[in-house]
Design a protein around this motif. Structure first.
Motif, short mmCIF file in Angstrom:
data_model
loop_
_atom_site.label_atom_id
_atom_site.label_comp_id
_atom_site.label_asym_id
_atom_site.label_seq_id
_atom_site.Cartn_x
_atom_site.Cartn_y
_atom_site.Cartn_z
N LEU A 128 -50.33 -67.24 3.46
CA LEU A 128 -48.98 -67.65 3.84
C LEU A 128 -48.30 -68.21 2.58
O LEU A 128 -48.83 -69.12 1.96
N THR A 129 -47.16 -67.64 2.23
CA THR A 129 -46.54 -67.99 0.94
C THR A 129 -45.19 -68.68 1.06
O THR A 129 -44.60 -69.03 0.05
N THR A 130 -44.68 -68.84 2.27
CA THR A 130 -43.37 -69.47 2.45
C THR A 130 -43.48 -70.65 3.41
O THR A 130 -44.46 -70.78 4.15
N VAL A 131 -42.47 -71.48 3.41
CA VAL A 131 -42.36 -72.57 4.38
C VAL A 131 -41.00 -72.46 5.04
O VAL A 131 -40.09 -71.89 4.45
N PRO A 132 -40.86 -72.95 6.24
CA PRO A 132 -41.87 -73.67 7.01
C PRO A 132 -42.88 -72.72 7.65
O PRO A 132 -42.61 -71.54 7.87
N GLN A 133 -44.04 -73.27 7.94
CA GLN A 133 -45.07 -72.62 8.73
C GLN A 133 -45.32 -73.54 9.92
O GLN A 133 -45.53 -74.74 9.72
N ILE A 134 -45.29 -72.98 11.12
CA ILE A 134 -45.27 -73.81 12.32
C ILE A 134 -46.33 -73.37 13.32
O ILE A 134 -46.50 -72.17 13.56
N TRP A 135 -47.01 -74.36 13.90
CA TRP A 135 -48.00 -74.15 14.97
C TRP A 135 -47.62 -75.03 16.15
O TRP A 135 -47.03 -76.10 15.96
N TYR B 96 -50.29 -70.19 16.26
CA TYR B 96 -49.34 -69.99 15.17
C TYR B 96 -48.02 -69.46 15.73
O TYR B 96 -48.00 -68.49 16.47
N ILE B 97 -46.92 -70.13 15.35
CA ILE B 97 -45.59 -69.72 15.79
C ILE B 97 -44.94 -68.84 14.72
O ILE B 97 -44.40 -67.79 15.01
N GLY B 98 -44.96 -69.28 13.48
CA GLY B 98 -44.31 -68.57 12.38
C GLY B 98 -43.37 -69.50 11.65
O GLY B 98 -43.67 -70.68 11.45
N GLY B 99 -42.20 -68.99 11.29
CA GLY B 99 -41.20 -69.78 10.58
C GLY B 99 -40.10 -70.25 11.52
O GLY B 99 -40.26 -70.25 12.75
N TYR B 100 -38.95 -70.61 10.94
CA TYR B 100 -37.84 -71.14 11.72
C TYR B 100 -37.37 -70.16 12.79
O TYR B 100 -37.18 -70.54 13.95
N GLU B 101 -37.12 -68.91 12.44
CA GLU B 101 -36.59 -67.95 13.40
C GLU B 101 -37.55 -67.73 14.56
O GLU B 101 -37.11 -67.63 15.73
N GLU B 102 -38.83 -67.67 14.28
CA GLU B 102 -39.82 -67.52 15.35
C GLU B 102 -39.86 -68.76 16.24
O GLU B 102 -40.02 -68.66 17.46
#
Length: 75
Positions: free
Chosen positions: A48-55, A61-67
């Protein structure tokens, strides 16, 4: 519901994700990638190379902001 968010400073999408959680009366625990070597190592091992990363609080695991936005809308 509580979310775990991996963030960094000066990240627009990190700020938007945290604001979205607050606006929906949910909670979050944030870890800054620049302050936690173990978090940075963990992301690297997961490719995983970007943030945010969300669980979510169940560890899914959810993903990033859009997810996150889609996830919350589907609750």
């Amino acid at each position: 519901m509580t979310f775990i968010i991996i963030t960094q400073e000066n990240c627009t999408y990190c700020d938007k994700a945290k604001r979205l959680i607050v606006e929906n009366k949910m909670h979050s625990v944030s870890y800054n990638i620049r302050n936690s070597k173990w978090v940075k190592d963990l992301l690297g091992k997961a490719s995983l190379t970007t943030v945010p990363q969300i669980w979510n609080s169940q560890g899914n695991y959810i993903g990033g902001y859009e997810e996150l936005d889609k996830y919350i809308k589907n609750l």
